[in-house]
Design a protein around this motif. Structure first.
Motif, PDB file in Angstrom:
ATOM      1  N   THR A   1     -44.372 -12.077  62.011  1.00 18.61           N
ATOM      2  CA  THR A   1     -43.092 -11.831  61.366  1.00 18.61           C
ATOM      3  C   THR A   1     -43.225 -12.063  59.865  1.00 18.61           C
ATOM      4  OG1 THR A   1     -40.723 -12.323  61.477  1.00 18.61           O
ATOM      5  CG2 THR A   1     -42.234 -14.209  61.623  1.00 18.61           C
ATOM      6  N   ASP A   2     -42.179 -11.741  59.123  1.00 21.02           N
ATOM      7  CA  ASP A   2     -42.217 -11.928  57.675  1.00 21.02           C
ATOM      8  C   ASP A   2     -42.206 -13.407  57.320  1.00 21.02           C
ATOM      9  OD1 ASP A   2     -42.211  -9.199  57.259  1.00 21.02           O
ATOM     10  OD2 ASP A   2     -40.039  -9.078  57.026  1.00 21.02           O
ATOM     11  N   GLN A   3     -42.575 -13.698  56.081  1.00 21.77           N
ATOM     12  CA  GLN A   3     -42.441 -15.057  55.571  1.00 21.77           C
ATOM     13  C   GLN A   3     -41.005 -15.533  55.751  1.00 21.77           C
ATOM     14  OE1 GLN A   3     -43.521 -15.768  51.491  1.00 21.77           O
ATOM     15  NE2 GLN A   3     -45.428 -14.588  51.651  1.00 21.77           N
ATOM     16  N   ILE A   4     -40.868 -16.820  55.995  1.00 17.54           N
ATOM     17  CA  ILE A   4     -39.534 -17.410  56.044  1.00 17.54           C
ATOM     18  C   ILE A   4     -38.974 -17.452  54.623  1.00 17.54           C
ATOM     19  CG2 ILE A   4     -38.190 -19.446  56.649  1.00 17.54           C
ATOM     20  CD1 ILE A   4     -39.441 -18.040  59.057  1.00 17.54           C
ATOM     21  N   THR A   5     -37.768 -16.942  54.436  1.00 17.44           N
ATOM     22  CA  THR A   5     -37.131 -16.995  53.120  1.00 17.44           C
ATOM     23  C   THR A   5     -35.625 -16.906  53.280  1.00 17.44           C
ATOM     24  OG1 THR A   5     -36.883 -15.907  50.957  1.00 17.44           O
ATOM     25  CG2 THR A   5     -37.453 -14.500  52.829  1.00 17.44           C
TER      26      THR A   5
ATOM     27  N   TYR B   1     -55.128  -8.565  41.365  1.00 16.94           N
ATOM     28  CA  TYR B   1     -54.687  -8.410  42.742  1.00 16.94           C
ATOM     29  C   TYR B   1     -53.589  -9.405  43.112  1.00 16.94           C
ATOM     30  CZ  TYR B   1     -58.347 -12.011  43.519  1.00 16.94           C
ATOM     31  OH  TYR B   1     -59.141 -13.123  43.469  1.00 16.94           O
ATOM     32  N   LEU B   2     -52.782  -8.976  44.056  1.00 14.22           N
ATOM     33  CA  LEU B   2     -51.683  -9.774  44.578  1.00 14.22           C
ATOM     34  C   LEU B   2     -51.989 -10.141  46.019  1.00 14.22           C
ATOM     35  CD1 LEU B   2     -48.726  -7.457  43.445  1.00 14.22           C
ATOM     36  CD2 LEU B   2     -49.821  -9.298  42.123  1.00 14.22           C
ATOM     37  N   ASN B   3     -51.327 -11.142  46.518  1.00 15.22           N
ATOM     38  CA  ASN B   3     -51.414 -11.413  47.945  1.00 15.22           C
ATOM     39  C   ASN B   3     -50.146 -12.067  48.435  1.00 15.22           C
ATOM     40  OD1 ASN B   3     -52.571 -11.276  50.489  1.00 15.22           O
ATOM     41  ND2 ASN B   3     -54.553 -11.938  49.736  1.00 15.22           N
ATOM     42  N   THR B   4     -49.872 -11.796  49.652  1.00 10.25           N
ATOM     43  CA  THR B   4     -48.796 -12.434  50.378  1.00 10.25           C
ATOM     44  C   THR B   4     -49.213 -12.371  51.834  1.00 10.25           C
ATOM     45  OG1 THR B   4     -46.392 -12.512  50.691  1.00 10.25           O
ATOM     46  CG2 THR B   4     -47.415 -10.336  50.749  1.00 10.25           C
ATOM     47  N   GLY B   5     -48.461 -12.933  52.685  1.00 16.16           N
ATOM     48  CA  GLY B   5     -48.865 -12.905  54.085  1.00 16.16           C
ATOM     49  C   GLY B   5     -47.696 -13.153  55.006  1.00 16.16           C
ATOM     50  N   PRO B   6     -47.872 -12.886  56.270  1.00 18.13           N
ATOM     51  CA  PRO B   6     -46.796 -13.059  57.237  1.00 18.13           C
ATOM     52  C   PRO B   6     -46.717 -14.490  57.743  1.00 18.13           C
ATOM     53  CG  PRO B   6     -48.722 -12.274  58.371  1.00 18.13           C
ATOM     54  CD  PRO B   6     -49.107 -12.400  56.911  1.00 18.13           C
ATOM     55  N   MET B   7     -45.776 -14.726  58.598  1.00 21.76           N
ATOM     56  CA  MET B   7     -45.728 -15.949  59.375  1.00 21.76           C
ATOM     57  C   MET B   7     -46.191 -15.593  60.789  1.00 21.76           C
ATOM     58  SD  MET B   7     -44.999 -19.212  59.600  1.00 21.76           S
ATOM     59  CE  MET B   7     -43.753 -19.808  58.442  1.00 21.76           C
TER      60      MET B   7
END
Length: 430
Positions: A297-301, A154-160
């Motif tokens: 919002t999306d991750q800062i990048t 499994y993968l994970n990511t997340g918002p801000m």
């Protein structure tokens, strides 16, 4: 239960405890292929999953055994605390399970010691590669070694998350939060200025993932030296120093943990904090005033690509039942099982095409679904910025030197030079 961040990742313990006689680079070169009969008894070890997912994994095991008569799968679950130590003890004692739930940094020392099966060398395992996202498959590749040493799971990511009220009170547009680091820095300074330093924007110091998302080159192309002390890395740390001086970082930032920072965000002492869909439930229950002002919002990048966290399943190269071990490792991580697991917990499948499922694309008006859809979309271009060889000890070196820069004890350049020197020394020792 939150499994979006790994609780432990002390790969250096494995590197130091594994017997020297096991070292030599790569998985068994004379191992037999896994194309034989799928039968026999194997042991499957997971990482702190039994308490919440007992029925799920018992069902997976039962289905596998039914599809492959003559196989028996013994399930062992280890607690998060001490997981790497238990792996090192098993590796040193020759009792490593046949199939192991692992993360990229923990598989690295096992692969170097010849205890992780190279999936690219095994004809049967390699035939499954097309089922997985390319970036996820590559996440278990080790710099300096050829091959792939774990099935992606499994993968994970997340918002801000951000506090719309705090942005609005500072004269910022709450519907237009920062998207890049430079926008984040500029807005953070304005919030601090408008509130007299009473409201910070962030609660943690930059991590190796932040340097990657800012655009710093974390390692050289050969994968044998860290390079995050380049111009981009220094520029980012200099901006963090500016935030620190202007009180745009929380006063306790140098000793903060994800838990303490989460509490600061709950009490509206900081304006922004990364998280995942699980956090929305906490906001609703424990901080209703925050929840009604929550922004997502999306991750800062600054690279256009967010960070993803990866979990995998490794096959012990020394297993006596290789066909069964490879078959089960694939079974646990195949598209059907990954989709089923993703619907039980806020994680994402690493299998190709799974993110196109309506579950990850169809809005239903809830914030939870909004977070899930946004994260799934970002994963299609996500990167696992944390270098596989970046150990916990290296993370400590980086954090300590970042602290020196923020406190003015060293310049950003000198601090990162020292961090890179220390990390490269540790790299050569591993």
């Amino acid at each position: 239960m939150r499994i979006s961040r790994r609780a432990v990742a002390a790969a250096t313990v494995l590197a130091t405890v594994l017997p020297l006689s096991a070292c030599g680079g790569g998985s068994d070169s004379d191992s037999s292929d896994a194309s034989g009969d799928i039968k026999g008894k194997i042991t499957f070890q997971t990482w702190n999953l039994q308490a919440n997912f007992k029925d799920y994994f018992n069902g997976v095991i039962k289905d596998f055994e039914k599809e492959h008569p003559g196989t028996t799968v013994k399930w062992v679950d280890r607690p998060a605390e001490g997981y790497s130590e238990s792996l090192s003890a098993d590796a040193a004692g020759g009792t490593l399970p046949d199939v192991v739930n692992i993360a990229p940094d923990l598989v690295a020392p096992l692969a170097k010691a010849g205890l992780a099966l190279d999936l690219d060398k095994d004809t049967t395992a390699a035939s499954y590669r097309k089922e997985y996202l390319d970036g996820a498959w590559k996440s278990h590749q080790i710099p300096g070694l050829e091959g792939t040493y774990g099935f992606p799971w499994y993968l994970n990511t997340g918002p801000m998350f951000y506090n719309k009220r705090l942005l609005k009170d500072a004269g910022l547009d709450p519907e237009n939060p920062p998207k890049t680091y430079d926008e984040l820095f500029d807005q953070g300074l304005k919030i601090a200025e408008q509130t007299g330093g009473k409201v910070a924007t962030l609660g943690q110091v930059p991590t190796i993932e932040d340097f990657g998302r800012y655009g710093a080159e974390l390692m050289n192309k050969e994968g044998d030296a860290f390079t995050f002390n380049d111009a981009k890395g220094v520029a980012m740390l200099a901006r963090y120093k500016e935030l620190f001086d202007k009180k745009a970082l929380d006063p306790q930032v140098l000793t903060a943990t994800p838990e303490t920072t989460g509490t600061k965000f709950l009490t509206e002492a900081i304006a922004m904090n990364p998280g995942n869909a699980h956090d929305l439930e906490t906001f609703k229950k424990d901080a209703p005033s925050l929840y009604k002002n929550i922004g997502i919002t999306d991750q800062i990048t600054s690279t256009g690509k967010v960070n993803m966290y990866v979990m995998g399943v490794m096959v012990n190269s020394k297993t006596k039942e290789k066909p069964a071990a490879v078959a089960f490792a694939h079974y646990v991580t195949d598209p059907t099982r990954q989709m089923s697991f993703a619907k039980k917990v806020a994680i994402f499948p690493s299998t190709a095409g799974s993110l196109e499922d309506p579950y990850f694309n169809k809005e239903d008006g809830t914030d939870e679904t909004r977070v899930r859809i946004a994260a799934a979309k970002s994963l299609k271009k996500a990167v696992n910025y944390t270098p596989v060889l970046f150990s916990e000890q290296m993370k400590t070196e980086l954090r300590n030197n970042v602290a020196k820069a923020l406190q003015g004890k060293q310049s950003p350049q000198a601090a990162l030079d020292q961090a890179v020197e220390a990390c490269n020394k540790l790299l050569k020792q591993s």
